[in-house]
Design a protein around this motif. Structure first.
Motif, PDB file in Angstrom:
ATOM      1  N   LEU A  99       8.152   3.913   8.728  1.00 56.35           N
ATOM      2  CA  LEU A  99       8.161   2.343   8.556  1.00 56.35           C
ATOM      3  C   LEU A  99       8.036   1.885   7.051  1.00 56.35           C
ATOM      4  N   ASP A 100       7.890   2.496   6.248  1.00 56.14           N
ATOM      5  CA  ASP A 100       7.944   2.387   4.732  1.00 56.14           C
ATOM      6  C   ASP A 100       9.318   2.351   4.195  1.00 56.14           C
ATOM      7  N   LEU A 101       9.948   1.176   4.471  1.00 51.82           N
ATOM      8  CA  LEU A 101      11.205   0.887   3.958  1.00 51.82           C
ATOM      9  C   LEU A 101      11.355  -0.291   2.815  1.00 51.82           C
ATOM     10  N   PRO A 102      12.253  -0.575   2.189  1.00 47.62           N
ATOM     11  CA  PRO A 102      12.312  -1.656   1.371  1.00 47.62           C
ATOM     12  C   PRO A 102      11.970  -3.092   2.115  1.00 47.62           C
ATOM     13  N   GLU A 103      11.762  -3.945   1.162  1.00 48.60           N
ATOM     14  CA  GLU A 103      11.365  -5.268   1.825  1.00 48.60           C
ATOM     15  C   GLU A 103      12.211  -6.109   2.496  1.00 48.60           C
ATOM     16  N   ASN A 104      13.446  -5.833   2.147  1.00 48.61           N
ATOM     17  CA  ASN A 104      14.471  -6.411   3.018  1.00 48.61           C
ATOM     18  C   ASN A 104      14.921  -5.884   4.387  1.00 48.61           C
TER      19      ASN A 104
END
Length: 191
Positions: A99-104
């Protein structure tokens, strides 16, 4: 390995950080079995227990921080009893939703480490894990999923049957555990 009837006593559950930490040894067993069986899942032969358990401790930390979901498949007889997770040695498969992906990319998740012990392959375990993964993604409001797998490997059939779309191949993307190059195929799925 010959096809067998589906394993009817397998249940898939999500582990929290504490449960994931308690399951490190059992998860290491599955990882070692898969790598020794030739799976290209980021590790080379020989895969020591130290390296395998260190990997799963990092995963458990990520689960505790909410960065990933860890699903495990295990025999139903090993899911009951007192004191939290019991029968943790009954784990026969696992998969992760990162789940830890870039904010976009708040709508997306990556799928990692789909592992099924060789003793229960071709019995529906991976299919159950993938169905539970879809449910976990929906629960976390993720509707675009991405994964990669060895081109031409057995897992491709599973992903295609589960509604995944092939995006493309990259030759010599990774190494097999024995050091041979392998191509990787990328897949996506919209939920």
């Amino acid at each position: 390995m010959s096809s067998a009837s589906p394993v009817s006593d397998i249940v898939v559950t999500s582990l929290d950080g504490e449960q994931a930490l308690a399951a490190v040894d059992a998860l290491a067993d599955v990882l070692i079995d898969c790598v020794e069986g030739g799976a290209s899942v980021s590790f080379m032969l020989p895969l020591t227990r130290e390296r395998a358990t260190a990997f799963w401790r990092k995963v458990a930390d990520g689960v505790a921080r909410g960065e990933r979901v860890l699903l495990v498949a295990r025999r139903a007889a090993d899911t009951t009893g007192g004191g939290g997770i019991c029968g943790i040695s009954g784990i026969v498969g696992t998969v992760q939703l990162i789940l830890d992906l870039p904010e976009n990319q708040p709508h997306r998740a990556d799928v990692a480490k789909m592992l099924v012990h060789r003793s229960v392959r071709r019995q529906g375990v991976a299919q159950r894990l993938m169905a539970a993964l879809d449910d976990a993604a929906r629960a976390h409001a993720r509707h675009v999923l991405v994964l990669d797998t060895v081109t031409g490997g057995d897992a491709e059939r599973l992903y295609q049957r589960s509604g995944w779309q092939r995006a493309g191949d990259v030759p010599k993307f990774a190494l097999m555990p024995d050091g041979e190059y392998c191509a990787t195929t990328f897949y996506y799925k919209h939920l």
